[in-house]
Design an enzyme around this catalytic site. Structure first.
Site: not given
Ligand code: NAD
Ligand code: UDP
Length: 328
Positions: A76, A146
């Site tokens: 995501s 989101y």
């Molecule tokens: P990020 O953007 O670095 O990683 C997300 C990955 O998902 C990317 O590599 C992207 O290409 C892939 N992706 C998106 N849509 C896709 C699809 N339809 N099919 C296949 N791949 C897809 O973000 P992150 O910080 O690593 O976040 C990862 C998860 O953790 C997410 O679900 C996010 O909502 C959740 N999250 C992260 C945080 C944070 O602080 N980092 C906080 C709350 C929630």
């Protein structure tokens, strides 16, 4: 060898989770469509016999050969600027993508953990946020794409748990940072550190009184790992409760990076939560988990990583160009 599918594997958290599960002796299948991720985050696993990568959009039917023991659904967009630019993909990956992964988990009889977020609390009226708080989300605001996708994700996950008896886990992740974040993803830590490295002023949105609580990636990954292997099916907050205002945080980054730049003020984006701090009593009690890495240490490691990036990465257009990924 137990097999685990990790979606969002080329992203920040997904790539660290791949490392963790490989180091714990799992066979990892990483899946990503690169919309916000980067294959370089997985480069070091290319020759690893216990790692396989599949380029795939999880909103389309997912086919995995053979058995699966665990699924971690992390695909995501996660940065407010990313999900404002790709709102429909954000809604689809949280809804259709999660539905596909729950269906896959059911077919394989696998346990599934989904990545939810502190954003389900919206601009919270309860502080710090406990898991039993229902949240304050503007469904039709720009961040709603989101927040509501993640709230739907939690609902459909609980429905699969209750109706199909599926083994499910829900982690509510609070702001997490560390190496492999995209320097230009717009989130506050890469934004401030990128500005310091380019010799630009640090952009504070609003008056800087809004608060966040930042968790280093290693602590986050440990919490997620413990949750997956717990027997608790309801949402659990994982984050670092050490809260700071964005104004004070900018000063902290100025001291840490040694930049001679100052801060400048921009408008606060709509619905930007004014305060955020996880109550982690539940994680402490049921997982015996709490964060160990102090912010100063985590920020130093993160800044050291950003300093290794090329000047092309540093000066690349401010945000990723999503045009090639967008089908509808
Ligand atoms: P990020 O953007 O670095 O990683 C997300 C990955 O998902 C990317 O590599 C992207 O290409 C892939 N992706 C998106 N849509 C896709 C699809 N339809 N099919 C296949 N791949 C897809 O973000 P992150 O910080 O690593 O976040 C990862 C998860 O953790 C997410 O679900 C996010 O909502 C959740 N999250 C992260 C945080 C944070 O602080 N980092 C906080 C709350 C929630
Ligand atoms: N922020 C800021 N300057 C920036 C980027 C972000 O002041 O250049 C603020 C943003 O408005 C928010 C906080 O920093 O209040 C954290 O933003 P981020 O995008 O990291 O994630 P959020 O917690 O809002 O999802």
């Amino acid at each position: 060898m137990k097999r685990v599918l990790i979606t969002g594997a080329a992203g920040f958290l997904g790539s660290h989770l791949c490392d963790k599960f490989i180091s714990e002796g799992f066979h990892v299948i990483g899946m990503d469509n690169f919309i916000t991720g980067d294959i370089r985050n997985l480069e070091h696993l290319k020759e690893n016999a216990n790692f396989k990568f599949i380029e795939h959009d999880v909103t389309e039917f997912i086919n995995i050969e053979g058995g699966l023991d665990y699924i971690l659904h992390f695909a995501s967009p996660a940065s407010p600027i990313d999900y404002l630019k790709i709102p429909i993909q954000t809604l689809k990956v949280g809804s259709l993508g999660t539905h596909n992964l729950l269906g896959l988990a059911k077919a394989k009889n696998a346990r599934i953990l989904i990545a939810s977020t502190s954003e389900v609390y919206g601009d919270p009226l309860v502080h710090p946020q406990t898991e039993d708080y229902y949240g304050n989300v503007n469904t039709i605001g720009p961040r709603g794409v989101y927040d509501e996708a993640k709230r739907f994700q939690e609902s459909i996950t609980m429905a699969y748990h209750r109706f199909h008896g599926l083994e499910t886990r829900i982690v509510r992740i609070f702001n997490t940072y560390g190496p492999r974040m995209r320097l230009n993803d717009g989130r506050v830590i890469p934004a401030f550190m990128g500005q310091a490295l380019r010799g630009e002023d640090l952009t504070i949105f609003g008056d800087g009184s809004q608060t966040r609580s930042f968790c280093y990636v290693d602590d986050q990954v440990e919490g997620i790992y413990k949750l997956l292997f717990s027997d608790y099916a309801y949402p659990v907050n994982i984050g670092n409760p050490y809260e700071i205002s964005i104004g004070d945080f900018a000063e902290e980054i100025i001291r840490l990076t040694g930049t001679t730049q100052k801060v400048v003020y921009h408008d606060l984006p709509k619905d930007d939560p004014l305060q955020r701090q996880p109550d982690i009593s539940l994680a402490k009690k049921i997982l015996n988990w709490e964060p160990k890495i102090h912010r100063e240490e985590g920020l130093k490691k993160t800044f050291a990583y950003f300093k290794t990036l090329s000047s092309e990465d540093l000066y690349k257009s401010e945000h990723k160009d999503f045009k090639h990924h967008i089908k509808n």
